[in-house]
Design a protein around this motif. Structure first.
Motif, PDB file in Angstrom:
ATOM      1  N   VAL A 198       3.402  -6.547  10.208  1.00 50.69           N
ATOM      2  CA  VAL A 198       4.404  -5.735  10.329  1.00 50.69           C
ATOM      3  C   VAL A 198       5.887  -6.280  10.370  1.00 50.69           C
ATOM      4  O   VAL A 198       5.798  -7.200  11.123  1.00 50.69           O
ATOM      5  CB  VAL A 198       4.136  -4.967  11.247  1.00 50.69           C
ATOM      6  CG1 VAL A 198       5.158  -3.701  11.513  1.00 50.69           C
ATOM      7  CG2 VAL A 198       2.789  -4.193  11.563  1.00 50.69           C
TER       8      VAL A 198
ATOM      9  N   SER B  12       9.859  -5.742  10.995  1.00 47.07           N
ATOM     10  CA  SER B  12      10.593  -4.867  12.060  1.00 47.07           C
ATOM     11  C   SER B  12      12.021  -5.298  12.190  1.00 47.07           C
ATOM     12  O   SER B  12      12.425  -6.424  11.985  1.00 47.07           O
ATOM     13  CB  SER B  12       9.961  -5.051  13.346  1.00 47.07           C
ATOM     14  OG  SER B  12      10.609  -4.111  14.420  1.00 47.07           O
TER      15      SER B  12
ATOM     16  N   THR C 281      10.830   1.418  15.375  1.00 49.44           N
ATOM     17  CA  THR C 281      10.065   1.930  14.717  1.00 49.44           C
ATOM     18  C   THR C 281       9.128   0.749  14.044  1.00 49.44           C
ATOM     19  O   THR C 281       7.692   1.128  14.357  1.00 49.44           O
ATOM     20  CB  THR C 281      10.538   2.546  13.177  1.00 49.44           C
ATOM     21  OG1 THR C 281      11.471   3.607  13.574  1.00 49.44           O
ATOM     22  CG2 THR C 281       9.481   2.577  12.070  1.00 49.44           C
TER      23      THR C 281
ATOM     24  N   ILE D 256       4.929   0.570  15.315  1.00 54.03           N
ATOM     25  CA  ILE D 256       3.954   0.537  14.179  1.00 54.03           C
ATOM     26  C   ILE D 256       2.940  -0.689  14.654  1.00 54.03           C
ATOM     27  O   ILE D 256       1.827  -0.374  14.416  1.00 54.03           O
ATOM     28  CB  ILE D 256       4.505   0.452  12.722  1.00 54.03           C
ATOM     29  CG1 ILE D 256       5.241   1.527  12.287  1.00 54.03           C
ATOM     30  CG2 ILE D 256       3.275  -0.166  11.847  1.00 54.03           C
ATOM     31  CD1 ILE D 256       6.023   1.345  10.894  1.00 54.03           C
TER      32      ILE D 256
ATOM     33  N   CYS E  23      -0.869  -0.137  15.383  1.00 51.67           N
ATOM     34  CA  CYS E  23      -2.100  -0.755  14.616  1.00 51.67           C
ATOM     35  C   CYS E  23      -2.999  -1.395  15.857  1.00 51.67           C
ATOM     36  O   CYS E  23      -4.262  -1.622  15.659  1.00 51.67           O
ATOM     37  CB  CYS E  23      -1.513  -1.659  13.931  1.00 51.67           C
ATOM     38  SG  CYS E  23      -0.798  -0.965  12.192  1.00 51.67           S
TER      39      CYS E  23
ATOM     40  N   VAL F 217       2.944  -3.876   6.468  1.00 53.94           N
ATOM     41  CA  VAL F 217       3.709  -2.897   6.542  1.00 53.94           C
ATOM     42  C   VAL F 217       5.093  -3.140   6.681  1.00 53.94           C
ATOM     43  O   VAL F 217       5.363  -3.855   7.811  1.00 53.94           O
ATOM     44  CB  VAL F 217       3.378  -1.981   7.841  1.00 53.94           C
ATOM     45  CG1 VAL F 217       4.254  -0.866   8.089  1.00 53.94           C
ATOM     46  CG2 VAL F 217       1.977  -1.636   7.848  1.00 53.94           C
TER      47      VAL F 217
ATOM     48  N   ALA G 232       8.509  -2.558   7.494  1.00 53.81           N
ATOM     49  CA  ALA G 232       9.550  -1.492   8.100  1.00 53.81           C
ATOM     50  C   ALA G 232      10.691  -2.016   8.439  1.00 53.81           C
ATOM     51  O   ALA G 232      11.604  -1.314   8.929  1.00 53.81           O
ATOM     52  CB  ALA G 232       8.615  -1.202   9.407  1.00 53.81           C
TER      53      ALA G 232
ATOM     54  N   GLY H 101       4.144   5.547  15.107  1.00 60.62           N
ATOM     55  CA  GLY H 101       3.284   4.180  14.870  1.00 60.62           C
ATOM     56  C   GLY H 101       1.751   4.373  14.833  1.00 60.62           C
ATOM     57  O   GLY H 101       1.404   3.784  13.864  1.00 60.62           O
TER      58      GLY H 101
ATOM     59  N   VAL I  67       1.151   6.139  11.309  1.00 60.48           N
ATOM     60  CA  VAL I  67       0.967   4.882  10.049  1.00 60.48           C
ATOM     61  C   VAL I  67      -0.201   4.130  10.250  1.00 60.48           C
ATOM     62  O   VAL I  67      -0.983   3.793   9.289  1.00 60.48           O
ATOM     63  CB  VAL I  67       2.292   3.913  10.310  1.00 60.48           C
ATOM     64  CG1 VAL I  67       2.338   2.701   9.470  1.00 60.48           C
ATOM     65  CG2 VAL I  67       3.631   4.613  10.116  1.00 60.48           C
TER      66      VAL I  67
END
Length: 387
Positions: free
Chosen positions: A186, A188, A209, A213, A217, A262, A264, A372, A375
């Protein structure tokens, strides 16, 4: 995150028991119902009345003819999870040896036999935590499926984990785990491009955000790598980066063993050649911008089969335009889906997004923590579709 979850909270005789009132309140704030069980030693540190007030339930201080351990943690018991926080070295050793001489250890043995998930948050002096017998006991109960919430080792003490960390591990232990065995990367927050040794170009992204996430996860069972310009977190392995180039390099490495990315982060689209010394003020200045590579495009080129989730922020306030832009990204990088939002949600706790796929889109409205989890759940369906 813990809505509807029944937590049996075992409190033992560490000085960290003074934290139990706050912990019980935090569990309840996240939706859990809490009932506490205390050892004699714990009652010498915090009064059962205080714990009763914090949980809004009577506290078990002894096992009687009511067989409280079975009522709480038996096969037909009340608890969805048994949380021991704080757990002393003494209690950890007893649990590993199936010694039942306190209400907490008796509940633990009962929970093991009944298949109730167990989470343990140890707290003790560091030399005790480093004792070979204590470490062996921890290894033993971990091998039985207990989730240990690692302490904060500082000032010669293995201090109990923060309440937020404990709550996350409780949620992970008791909830669905559709991402179990998956490795998720992820990105961020914002990146920063250096202009000189003291100035940077950046943006307003807070990273809330992306961190939500990563947390989602983790709660759903994944092993998470978080790539950001921020602090270490207990729910993920962190790769610290600053610039767009550093983020791309870190993601290339992390995605080599990953099951999904991911993306983000609000990654800078432009960079400059940084001056070696501070640029003096009081003068007109022209900067030459150079485009940075698109991270999702580069990762797609390197890993053609990797599921990628993209994010697309717009400022138009027009859903149709947001969906159109997001769908362009879906098509360009063959993304599993793209989460589109208006940039006005940056920095806030609440958000509104659109989940966009090749032939569909749907709205999400809620907190970033809830986003989160959403997703993570959507990503789980991507893996299901692959099998």
């Amino acid at each position: 995150m813990l809505s509807g979850v029944n937590v049996a909270l075992g409190v033992t005789g560490s000085i960290a028991a003074v934290r139990v009132v706050e912990l019980a309140h935090e569990l309840r704030r996240r939706g859990a119902e809490v009932r506490a069980v205390m050892t004699d030693s714990a009652q010498g540190i915090v009064h059962p009345w205080a714990v009763e007030f914090a949980t809004d339930n009577p506290v078990v201080t002894e096992i009687t003819g009511q067989v409280e351990h079975v009522e709480l943690c038996g096969e037909e018991g009340w608890a969805d999870v048994f949380l021991v926080a704080p757990a002393t070295a003494n209690t950890v050793g007893k649990v590993a040896a199936a010694i039942d001489d306190t209400p907490v250890t008796t509940c633990a043995t009962t929970a093991f036999g009944a298949g109730v998930p167990i989470v343990v948050a140890p707290a003790m002096h560091e030399p005790m935590y480093d004792h070979p017998g204590v470490l062996d006991a921890i290894d033993t109960v971990e091998s039985w499926g207990v989730d240990f919430v690692g302490p904060r080792v500082e000032e010669g003490k293995a201090k109990i984990a923060e309440n937020d960390t404990i709550c996350l591990d409780v949620a992970r232990a008791v909830g669905d785990s559709p991402l179990d065995g998956r490795d998720v990367v992820v990105t961020s927050g914002a990146t920063s491009e250096r202009i000189d040794p003291v100035r940077v170009l950046t943006n307003r992204a807070s990273g809330k955000t992306g961190r939500a996430i990563a947390r989602g996860c983790y709660v759903r069972g994944a092993d998470v790598t978080l790539v950001h310009d921020g602090d270490d977190v207990p729910y993920a392995d962190v790769e610290h980066v600053e610039s767009a180039a550093e983020m791309l390099d870190a993601c290339r490495d992390a995605c080599a063993d990953a099951d999904a990315l991911v993306s983000a982060a609000a990654i800078s689209d432009y960079t400059v050649d940084a001056a070696a010394e501070k640029i003096r003020s009081g003068q007109d200045l022209v900067l030459e911008f150079e485009r940075t590579p698109k991270l999702v495009d580069e990762i797609r080129a390197d890993y053609p089969d990797l599921p990628i989730v993209g994010f697309k922020a717009e400022t138009t306030g027009d859903d149709e335009k947001m969906v159109a832009k997001a769908r362009e990204l879906v098509d360009r990088v063959d993304a599993a889906f793209v989460v589109a939002n208006d940039a006005s949600v940056m920095g806030g706790e609440e958000t509104r997004t659109l989940f966009v796929r090749t032939d569909s889109s749907d709205e999400f409205v809620g907190s970033k923590e809830e986003l989160g989890l959403r997703v993570a759940d959507e990503l789980a369906t991507v893996f299901d579709d692959e099998t």
